[in-house]
Design a protein around this motif. Structure first.
Motif, short mmCIF file in Angstrom:
data_model
loop_
_atom_site.label_atom_id
_atom_site.label_comp_id
_atom_site.label_asym_id
_atom_site.label_seq_id
_atom_site.Cartn_x
_atom_site.Cartn_y
_atom_site.Cartn_z
N GLY A 41 50.32 78.88 -56.95
CA GLY A 41 49.32 79.40 -56.03
C GLY A 41 49.87 79.73 -54.65
N LYS A 42 48.92 80.03 -53.76
CA LYS A 42 49.27 80.43 -52.40
C LYS A 42 49.25 79.23 -51.46
CE LYS A 42 45.86 83.37 -52.32
NZ LYS A 42 44.87 84.34 -51.88
N ARG A 43 49.44 79.53 -50.19
CA ARG A 43 49.48 78.51 -49.14
C ARG A 43 48.13 78.50 -48.40
NH1 ARG A 43 54.67 77.31 -45.78
NH2 ARG A 43 55.61 78.35 -47.54
N VAL A 44 47.45 77.39 -48.42
CA VAL A 44 46.18 77.28 -47.69
C VAL A 44 46.50 77.12 -46.21
CG1 VAL A 44 44.08 75.92 -47.36
CG2 VAL A 44 45.06 76.16 -49.64
N PRO A 45 45.92 77.95 -45.34
CA PRO A 45 46.16 77.74 -43.91
C PRO A 45 45.54 76.42 -43.46
CG PRO A 45 44.55 79.49 -44.26
CD PRO A 45 45.02 79.06 -45.61
N LEU A 46 46.35 75.50 -43.01
CA LEU A 46 45.88 74.17 -42.61
C LEU A 46 45.93 74.02 -41.09
CD1 LEU A 46 47.73 72.12 -45.37
CD2 LEU A 46 45.28 72.62 -45.27
N LYS A 47 45.13 73.11 -40.57
CA LYS A 47 45.05 72.85 -39.12
C LYS A 47 44.85 74.14 -38.34
CE LYS A 47 48.80 70.08 -39.45
NZ LYS A 47 49.91 69.24 -39.04
N ASP A 48 44.08 75.04 -38.91
CA ASP A 48 43.83 76.35 -38.31
C ASP A 48 42.47 76.29 -37.62
OD1 ASP A 48 42.71 79.00 -38.06
OD2 ASP A 48 44.31 79.74 -39.36
N ARG A 49 42.48 76.38 -36.29
CA ARG A 49 41.23 76.17 -35.55
C ARG A 49 40.16 77.22 -35.88
NH1 ARG A 49 40.19 71.42 -32.88
NH2 ARG A 49 38.92 72.56 -31.37
N ARG A 50 40.59 78.46 -36.09
CA ARG A 50 39.61 79.49 -36.44
C ARG A 50 38.96 79.17 -37.79
NH1 ARG A 50 37.81 85.05 -36.21
NH2 ARG A 50 36.18 84.98 -37.77
#
Lengths: 528, 133
Positions: A41-50
């Protein structure tokens, strides 16, 4: 040692908690080890404030697209018991620890002797004591908060260490169930939770803006950011098509389908670790067919994919006529749990792990405001009828007929469709009824009116046992060291190797097994 | 920005109490707006259109503007698509942000989904706990 770009000391298929821990542990021991981690799978954007603000303001979950779709072309349930994958696993970097609740419990001593004690399921070929020191370490890796003793002063399972972090205090709304358990003499305790010190109790645990909940993706970030680990390679969006053998007892390569570029590549290695969960691990072995292994690697006895288990989810919902204190759950995870019925005495009926629903009592203030309710109307609603729910996982015993196999389609990230053939044993409903009676007795004692008591449709969370470990190839897929019987350099490290699943969440036990396997590989130099 | 901030304050005026102050929410609300404008998908057009609409609606509804927006207007089913979008992407999201940033306090409780209440290692517990009562 540095090797060619596509030749590694260790090839790890899967980037969840097992794969990430094994990779990190091996690199901590030898920073120059060449290791490939392969992720479909892909990379989940983590600790992303938006992303977090979107989650708060619209409830849009940043990783919805990483779950199985509710369509038959992705997964098929073909048994008598419907099996649903809805949000039960996350296919992406870090695996299901990206969306998990962080409940981190040890199995108990008797969980390793299920068959001996009940005549059902299978025993583990190792004992609790073999894992105890690894449990200690796993709790430190995951940053687990908890308290060893329950309300009766009982410590189980036995442990020499305290939890690395103090427990979260019970929320105020735990009070009715706590009082009921005290009156009934039922021991209760704090839910062990994998949260780091920076937990800011945002109540958005499903997407933490601070990275306070442990996820294996952070371990992979640490590896990739460490300049000493020069021979680490991460293959993203690259489902492993099959493992290739050059002799019957040796895997020499993994064939990957890089879905981003459309290219197929072959990576070679000395040691292969399949850490792809309870569905994908057996499916990879099943589809790795050769003249030596016509039914797939390690599958000469048709055991790969068999004995699928999970945790039946029981719940008792009840209502108080009013909520004078305007209680709200206030946290996104449960603080109250009980292992009182997770005991040797209950094992034959299916042990029961109890916890309070993390979502009740709840009042969605914003929703009422959005609907145009006045302040007075909301005041009345917030002090009106209050729901609580006691929930529980019941232990399930594995049977040969329940299995995972490969379907004809391919899912949207390039993994073959999963077929689940699952049916219940004939006494299942009787055992559920006896467990629900226990739960109803507790809830009734709170004074609340019970409105529902049932077992939910089976979900795929906590699935296990599909490549179970044992001493004999006649009854198991991997040996006590997790090595596939008959193959010198192939290991499985996932819930799939659990011979039985106890009644608590599997992640801490898998983490402990991953550390144990890493030490074995370090000690023995892999298959060398 | 000021027009939007006034709308946000209007939410407190409609549902708030002395238990919460929008001044305490200002820095987080600004971050929310900035990230919504800069990030993807950008809310720039939603916010620009909201400012225009608020100006128009102010002329029609005067001092009762917020009463109309929050209680009377039934904007979510209004025939004007601009109003429906304004309700969904601006008003409703502002309400959720307002409640999460502390607006919930007007209805009891120390913590709520989205509220950054600080480390549990502080002496003051960040949520209403059983031991603490």
């Amino acid at each position: 040692m540095a090797k060619s770009k596509l030749d590694f000391d260790y090839v790890i298929i899967g980037s969840g908690v097992a794969g990430a821990i094994v990779a990190k542990r091996l690199l901590d021991h030898d920073a120059s080890a060449s290791i490939a981690v392969v992720e479909a799978g892909k990379r989940v954007p983590l600790k992303d404030r938006r992303k977090w603000w979107d989650f708060v303001s619209t409830a849009a979950n940043p990783y919805d697209d990483y779950h199985d779709l509710p369509i038959e072309s992705e997964n098929q349930s073909v048994g008598k018991e419907p099996w649903t994958f809805r949000e039960s696993r996350l296919m992406g970097r870090g695996g299901s620890t990206v969306h998990w609740g962080g409940w981190a419990l040890r199995f108990k001593e008797e969980d390793f002797e299920t068959c001996s004690r009940t005549g059902r399921g299978a025993d583990w070929p190792i004992r609790y004591q073999d894992l105890e020191s690894y449990y200690d370490e796993a709790e430190r890796w995951l940053g687990v908060s908890g308290q060893s003793r329950d309300s009766n002063g009982v410590v189980f399972p036995p442990r020499k260490s305290e939890y690395p972090l103090d427990p979260f205090p019970f929320v105020e709304a735990d009070r009715p169930l706590i009082h009921a358990m005290e009156r009934l003499g039922i021991g209760y305790g704090h839910m062990p939770i994998a949260r780091f010190r920076k937990c800011m109790t945002t109540g958005t645990c499903r997407y933490c803006p601070f990275g306070a909940r442990f996820t294996a993706a952070y371990l992979l970030d640490e590896i990739e950011e460490n300049p000493r680990f020069t021979n680490f390679t991460y293959f993203e969006q690259s489902p492993c098509e099959q493992l290739l053998t050059d002799t019957k007892n040796r895997v020499h390569a993994a064939e990957l389908n890089c879905t981003r570029t459309g290219k197929r590549i072959k990576i070679e290695g000395k040691n292969f670790i399949v850490a792809s969960g309870a569905y994908e691990s057996p499916k990879l072995l099943q589809r790795s067919v050769s003249t030596d292994w016509p039914n797939g690697i390690g599958n000469d006895r048709d055991l790969v994919g068999r004995f699928l288990i999970s945790h039946p989810f029981l719940h008792v919902l009840a209502e108080f006529p009013s909520n004078a204190n305007r209680w709200n759950q206030e946290l996104d995870f449960p603080t109250l749990m009980s292992r009182h019925f997770d005991s040797p005495e209950q094992q034959a009926y299916g042990k029961l792990f109890l916890f309070k629903d993390r979502g009740r009592p709840s009042i969605d203030l914003a929703k009422l405001m959005i609907q145009g309710k006045t302040r007075a109307q909301i005041e009345r609603a917030s002090m009106g009828p209050m729901e609580i729910e006691l929930q529980g996982f019941m232990e399930e015993f594995s049977i040969f007929e329940n299995r995972v196999s490969i379907g004809t389609n391919t899912n949207r990230i390039g993994l073959p469709q999963t077929n689940v053939d699952f049916s219940r044993e004939s006494d299942f409903l009787d055992r559920v009824a006896s467990r629900l009676e226990i739960m109803k007795q507790i809830v009734k004692d709170t004074g609340a009116k019970i409105t529902k008591a049932a077992v939910r449709t089976q979900r795929g969370d906590h699935s296990a046992s599909t490549c179970r470990m044992g001493h004999s190839p006649a009854t198991s897929v991997v040996d006590p060291d997790l090595r596939v019987h008959g193959v010198n350099n192939l290991w499985v490290c996932s819930n799939a190797v659990f011979p039985s699943g106890a009644c608590v969440n599997p992640t801490l036990t898998l983490s402990a097994l991953s550390l144990r396997l890493s030490d074995k590989l370090i000690r023995d130099g892999g298959a060398a | 920005m000021e027009v939007l901030w006034n709308l946000f304050n209007g939410i407190r005026g409609a549902w708030g109490s002395d238990a919460c102050r929008t001044e305490d929410m200002a820095s987080q609300w600004r971050e929310f707006i900035q990230l919504k404008v800069v990030g993807s998908p950008s809310y720039f057009e939603h916010y620009r259109s909201a400012c225009e609409l608020l100006s128009e609606l102010r002329q029609t509804h005067g001092d009762r503007l917020y009463q109309y927006l929050f209680f009377d207007g039934e904007l979510h089913r209004h025939p004007d698509a601009r109003l429906v979008e304004f309700k969904r992407y601006v008003v409703d999201e502002f309400i959720r942000v307002y409640v999460s940033l502390g607006g919930f306090r007007s209805f009891g409780g120390k913590n709520y989904t989205g509220f950054v209440s600080g480390s549990r290692y502080r002496s003051q517990r960040p949520y209403r706990s059983y031991e603490g009562t």
